[in-house]
Design a protein around this motif. Structure first.
Motif, PDB file in Angstrom:
ATOM      1  N   GLU A 204      22.424 -34.256   2.869  1.00  0.00           N
ATOM      2  CA  GLU A 204      23.195 -35.456   2.560  1.00  0.00           C
ATOM      3  C   GLU A 204      23.032 -35.885   1.107  1.00  0.00           C
ATOM      4  O   GLU A 204      23.976 -36.382   0.483  1.00  0.00           O
ATOM      5  N   HIS A 205      21.839 -35.721   0.548  1.00  0.00           N
ATOM      6  CA  HIS A 205      21.617 -36.113  -0.846  1.00  0.00           C
ATOM      7  C   HIS A 205      22.486 -35.264  -1.778  1.00  0.00           C
ATOM      8  O   HIS A 205      23.139 -35.803  -2.684  1.00  0.00           O
TER       9      HIS A 205
ATOM     10  N   SER B  74      26.091 -36.286  -1.564  1.00  0.00           N
ATOM     11  CA  SER B  74      26.333 -37.550  -2.251  1.00  0.00           C
ATOM     12  C   SER B  74      26.388 -37.360  -3.763  1.00  0.00           C
ATOM     13  O   SER B  74      27.286 -37.901  -4.441  1.00  0.00           O
ATOM     14  N   VAL B  75      25.457 -36.585  -4.296  1.00  0.00           N
ATOM     15  CA  VAL B  75      25.406 -36.353  -5.743  1.00  0.00           C
ATOM     16  C   VAL B  75      26.680 -35.672  -6.235  1.00  0.00           C
ATOM     17  O   VAL B  75      27.206 -36.002  -7.309  1.00  0.00           O
ATOM     18  N   LEU B  76      27.192 -34.736  -5.439  1.00  0.00           N
ATOM     19  CA  LEU B  76      28.376 -33.975  -5.842  1.00  0.00           C
ATOM     20  C   LEU B  76      29.687 -34.629  -5.402  1.00  0.00           C
ATOM     21  O   LEU B  76      30.762 -34.112  -5.696  1.00  0.00           O
ATOM     22  N   GLY B  77      29.600 -35.738  -4.691  1.00  0.00           N
ATOM     23  CA  GLY B  77      30.804 -36.410  -4.226  1.00  0.00           C
ATOM     24  C   GLY B  77      31.565 -35.618  -3.181  1.00  0.00           C
ATOM     25  O   GLY B  77      32.806 -35.637  -3.148  1.00  0.00           O
ATOM     26  N   LEU B  78      30.827 -34.948  -2.306  1.00  0.00           N
ATOM     27  CA  LEU B  78      31.439 -34.098  -1.293  1.00  0.00           C
ATOM     28  C   LEU B  78      31.260 -34.696   0.096  1.00  0.00           C
ATOM     29  O   LEU B  78      30.352 -35.477   0.342  1.00  0.00           O
ATOM     30  N   ARG B  79      32.164 -34.295   0.990  1.00  0.00           N
ATOM     31  CA  ARG B  79      32.040 -34.588   2.408  1.00  0.00           C
ATOM     32  C   ARG B  79      32.126 -33.279   3.176  1.00  0.00           C
ATOM     33  O   ARG B  79      32.687 -32.293   2.669  1.00  0.00           O
TER      34      ARG B  79
ATOM     35  N   HIS C 110      35.250 -31.203   3.070  1.00  0.00           N
ATOM     36  CA  HIS C 110      35.558 -30.396   1.887  1.00  0.00           C
ATOM     37  C   HIS C 110      35.017 -28.966   2.011  1.00  0.00           C
ATOM     38  O   HIS C 110      35.403 -28.087   1.235  1.00  0.00           O
TER      39      HIS C 110
END
Length: 213
Positions: free
Chosen positions: A84-85, A88-93, A96
């Motif tokens: 999850e970290h 979040s850092v890469l702006g991914l879900r 994607h």
């Protein structure tokens, strides 16, 4: 010049790890090498412990455009496991990464079929299962394997590797009953930096080790 604490190859590292593990009491231990490189280490561990060897398969899901940066992992069956970290850092879900997840699951299933050679997995329930890899970097692949194996109801579920990133080893303790590392150096950058010979392990080598275990 060989650096201090550098393993010559995976086999040497596996023998050293096996000596550490031999100091413990295990209940009907089973060594599972995490394919592919972990099978080489696991083979040596199994020899030292006098334990059977089988294989565990998990595949890293790489970040878009950065396939070597693992943001998740998947086993042949079961849900994918994501960091999850990193997401979040890469702006991914997870949405994607659906295509990458499907591709890696397909490869995990292919490997499982090849490695099992039509035979069922060695039973895991009620015994100590030692998941062995050649190293622990982000920990996401190990985490996926451990979560899948927990469903087999082992007596104990342990992850062991010759070298581990300290932060990853600490985080993995939420999925393993114990995490055992020969080295957990603060100067960790990659698994390969701690080996003189870190050549890629192929399917043929994995099959040969499983046959001779």
């Amino acid at each position: 010049m060989r650096r201090r604490h550098t393993f010559r190859d995976r086999r040497e590292a596996g023998r050293a790890l096996g000596e550490l593990l031999r100091e413990r009491e295990w209940l009907d231990p089973l060594v599972l090498g995490l394919a592919r490189g972990g099978v080489v280490v696991g083979h040596a561990v199994a020899e030292v412990l006098g334990a059977p060897l089988d294989v565990a398969v998990a595949r890293k899901i790489g970040a878009p455009g950065q396939p070597e940066f693992g943001v998740g992992a998947v086993t042949p069956d079961g849900p994918p496991c994501y960091d999850e970290h990193s997401l979040s850092v890469l702006g991914l879900r997870p949405a994607h990464l659906e295509a990458a997840c499907r591709a890696e699951r397909a490869e995990a299933r292919r490997r499982a079929v090849v490695y099992q050679r039509g035979r069922p997995p060695v039973p895991r329930a009620g015994r100590d299962v030692l998941v062995v890899d050649d190293g622990l970097a982000t920990g996401v692949t190990a985490r996926a394997a451990l979560r899948s194996l927990r469903e087999d109801r082992p007596h104990g579920l342990v992850f062991a590797a010759p070298v581990c990133a300290p932060e990853a080893a600490a985080a993995l303790k939420s999925d393993a009953d114990e995490v055992l590392c020969l080295l957990a150096p603060h100067g960790f950058r990659s698994v390969g930096q701690w080996y003189t010979d870190f050549r890629q392990t192929g399917d043929d080598e994995v099959l040969e080790l499983l046959e001779t275990s």
